[in-house]
Design a protein around this motif. Structure first.
Motif, PDB file in Angstrom:
ATOM      1  N   GLU A  51      41.962  27.445  49.141  1.00 51.18           N
ATOM      2  CA  GLU A  51      41.940  27.988  47.787  1.00 51.18           C
ATOM      3  C   GLU A  51      42.294  29.480  47.788  1.00 51.18           C
ATOM      4  O   GLU A  51      42.086  30.174  48.794  1.00 51.18           O
ATOM      5  N   ARG A  71      43.631  32.392  37.473  1.00 50.06           N
ATOM      6  CA  ARG A  71      44.226  31.129  37.894  1.00 50.06           C
ATOM      7  C   ARG A  71      43.915  30.905  39.360  1.00 50.06           C
ATOM      8  O   ARG A  71      44.253  31.736  40.199  1.00 50.06           O
ATOM      9  N   SER A 131      44.362  28.584  42.803  1.00 46.65           N
ATOM     10  CA  SER A 131      45.333  27.702  43.460  1.00 46.65           C
ATOM     11  C   SER A 131      44.683  27.045  44.668  1.00 46.65           C
ATOM     12  O   SER A 131      43.809  27.631  45.312  1.00 46.65           O
ATOM     13  N   CYS A 132      45.130  25.850  44.977  1.00 45.97           N
ATOM     14  CA  CYS A 132      44.646  25.135  46.154  1.00 45.97           C
ATOM     15  C   CYS A 132      45.836  24.447  46.811  1.00 45.97           C
ATOM     16  O   CYS A 132      46.463  23.572  46.189  1.00 45.97           O
ATOM     17  N   ARG A 153      49.229  20.381  38.655  1.00 41.76           N
ATOM     18  CA  ARG A 153      49.622  20.299  40.060  1.00 41.76           C
ATOM     19  C   ARG A 153      51.128  20.338  40.196  1.00 41.76           C
ATOM     20  O   ARG A 153      51.870  19.959  39.282  1.00 41.76           O
ATOM     21  N   THR A 193      50.262  21.656  45.727  1.00 38.98           N
ATOM     22  CA  THR A 193      49.345  22.659  45.188  1.00 38.98           C
ATOM     23  C   THR A 193      48.771  22.191  43.865  1.00 38.98           C
ATOM     24  O   THR A 193      49.491  21.642  43.029  1.00 38.98           O
ATOM     25  N   TYR A 235      46.348  23.625  40.589  1.00 35.75           N
ATOM     26  CA  TYR A 235      45.967  24.875  39.936  1.00 35.75           C
ATOM     27  C   TYR A 235      44.814  24.635  38.961  1.00 35.75           C
ATOM     28  O   TYR A 235      44.655  23.549  38.425  1.00 35.75           O
ATOM     29  N   GLN A 249      43.863  26.832  35.707  1.00 35.77           N
ATOM     30  CA  GLN A 249      44.021  27.970  34.816  1.00 35.77           C
ATOM     31  C   GLN A 249      42.750  28.096  33.986  1.00 35.77           C
ATOM     32  O   GLN A 249      42.370  27.153  33.285  1.00 35.77           O
ATOM     33  N   CYS A 292      37.926  23.478  45.846  1.00 36.11           N
ATOM     34  CA  CYS A 292      38.942  22.453  45.688  1.00 36.11           C
ATOM     35  C   CYS A 292      38.523  21.242  46.526  1.00 36.11           C
ATOM     36  O   CYS A 292      37.994  21.407  47.632  1.00 36.11           O
TER      37      CYS A 292
END
Length: 116
Positions: free
Chosen positions: A6, A19, A21-22, A69, A75, A77, A79, A93
């Motif tokens: 992440e 935001r 991300s993973c 995604r 990835t 996301y 938000q 995640c």
């Protein structure tokens, strides 16, 4: 075994946005975000299938958070808009194989802090 990393956590003011991300090391997984606030149990936040269909949210974040995604980048996301102090938590995640119920793979977590 898929590995999840992440990023994107940090400090935001109430009403602001972040935001997350993973990035996954493999493809083909349904993904989700969970969070754990200090002194509380880990709770589900949002999930999305491998196809990108059926995004699902816990009631407290509906209309404020959006999960998405990019399968080319492996990835997912999150938000987060209109942040509230009660969104403060470590966000994790998680991944599971399609057709299974349990999320078996977890990232290390990223801290989100929302100030009032």
């Amino acid at each position: 075994q898929v590995q999840l990393v992440e990023s994107g956590g940090g400090l935001a003011q109430a009403g602001g946005s972040l935001r997350l991300s993973c990035v996954a090391s493999d493809s083909g997984y349904a993904m989700a975000w969970f969070r754990q606030a200090p002194g509380k149990e880990r709770e589900f936040v949002a999930s999305i299938r491998w196809s990108g269909s059926n995004p699902y949210y816990t009631t407290s974040v509906k209309g404020r958070f959006t999960i998405s995604r990019d399968n080319v980048k492996n990835t997912v996301y999150l938000q987060m808009d209109s942040l509230k102090p009660e969104d403060t938590a470590v966000y994790y995640c998680a991944a599971r194989r399609e057709g299974l119920i349990k999320y078996s793979y977890w990232g290390q977590g990223t801290q989100v802090t929302v100030s009032s």
